[in-house]
Design an enzyme around this catalytic site. Sequence first.
Site, PDB file in Angstrom:
ATOM      1  N   HIS A 198      -4.568 -14.430  10.279  1.00  0.00           N
ATOM      2  CA  HIS A 198      -3.767 -13.218  10.106  1.00  0.00           C
ATOM      3  C   HIS A 198      -4.452 -11.964  10.647  1.00  0.00           C
ATOM      4  CE1 HIS A 198      -1.076 -15.681   7.800  1.00  0.00           C
ATOM      5  NE2 HIS A 198      -1.996 -15.947   6.898  1.00  0.00           N
TER       6      HIS A 198
ATOM      7  N   LYS B 115      22.767  16.766  -6.096  1.00  0.00           N
ATOM      8  CA  LYS B 115      22.363  15.373  -5.867  1.00  0.00           C
ATOM      9  C   LYS B 115      22.450  14.602  -7.191  1.00  0.00           C
ATOM     10  CE  LYS B 115      21.084  15.791  -1.504  1.00  0.00           C
ATOM     11  NZ  LYS B 115      21.185  17.259  -1.326  1.00  0.00           N
TER      12      LYS B 115
ATOM     13  N   ARG C 205       1.794 -10.967   6.029  1.00  0.00           N
ATOM     14  CA  ARG C 205       3.257 -10.999   6.036  1.00  0.00           C
ATOM     15  C   ARG C 205       3.861 -10.397   7.309  1.00  0.00           C
ATOM     16  NH1 ARG C 205       4.821  -9.232  -0.182  1.00  0.00           N
ATOM     17  NH2 ARG C 205       3.179 -10.408  -1.218  1.00  0.00           N
TER      18      ARG C 205
ATOM     19  N   PRO D 126       0.824  -1.213   0.000  1.00  0.00           N
ATOM     20  CA  PRO D 126       0.000   0.000   0.000  1.00  0.00           C
ATOM     21  C   PRO D 126       0.856   1.260   0.000  1.00  0.00           C
ATOM     22  CG  PRO D 126      -0.822  -1.604   1.578  1.00  0.00           C
ATOM     23  CD  PRO D 126       0.500  -2.127   1.090  1.00  0.00           C
ATOM     24  N   GLU D 127       0.564   2.165  -0.935  1.00  0.00           N
ATOM     25  CA  GLU D 127       1.277   3.430  -1.007  1.00  0.00           C
ATOM     26  C   GLU D 127       0.361   4.537  -0.506  1.00  0.00           C
ATOM     27  OE1 GLU D 127       3.236   4.034  -4.740  1.00  0.00           O
ATOM     28  OE2 GLU D 127       4.029   2.010  -4.805  1.00  0.00           O
TER      29      GLU D 127
END
Length: 269
Positions: A90, A150, A109, A2-3
Amino acid sequence: MPELPEVEVSRLGISPHLLDETIKEIVVRQRQLRWLIPEEIHQLHGQAITSIRRRAKYLLIETEAGTAIVHLGMSGSLRVLENPPPADKHDHVDLVLSNGKVMRYNDPRRFGAWLWCPPGASHELLANCGPEPLTEEFCADWMLERAKNKRVAVKTFIMNNANVVGVGNIYACESLFSAGIHPTTPAYKVTLTQWQRLVAEIKRVLAQAIAQGGTTLKDFSQSDGKPGYFAQELQVYGRANQPCQQCTEPIEQMKIGQRNTFFCSHCQQ
């Protein structure tokens, strides 16, 4: 994993059910997630939820006693249930509300987290975060200044939370494609005009993903169990060797910073 859009969609989904409600109990079935769930989390008992915010990819469930910081990790999800069935293998954490509803945290997980922050304190995980991408603080001038000297690839640069939070792999690929910038371009070489275009595309892509419920690729679904639909809008991510939707040249794939990166070398210079 998930972002930012998926986490924001989760926040929007759970907020109407949790905000201003009292936490009757927190049930922790498995303490060992990415980090051990601290015993202080049980201070939520009897507390009213005063706010539910998002910072980067973390959800902040705030009460007068302190704040629970929730991270979904690679495969975590939240469900609000009115008549919860028995916990599955889970289902690691339940937030039981006085109105009878339960917010259930599932994480196969166990790469997610439930952490604790006392009132008035700031958590170390959030201490060095850059601006939120959908705010005015995130702008081309900020990125141009941060990028001075950078040499890191621009894709890696925009995925660094110290520069801007929450721009994960999927949305970095999509934004760079829409802005016409090659992902390997050194950050210091990106011009102000290019930053203006890229910042605008990051904002647009993230806002569109939130509006469509996120991107379901493998594990993510919304708090009501429905999938996100932004995957249907992806222009480059996961489309290696397929024709570019702009020029028909094949989409290419390479590793940048150990992450799969998708781009069109014809459209992105």
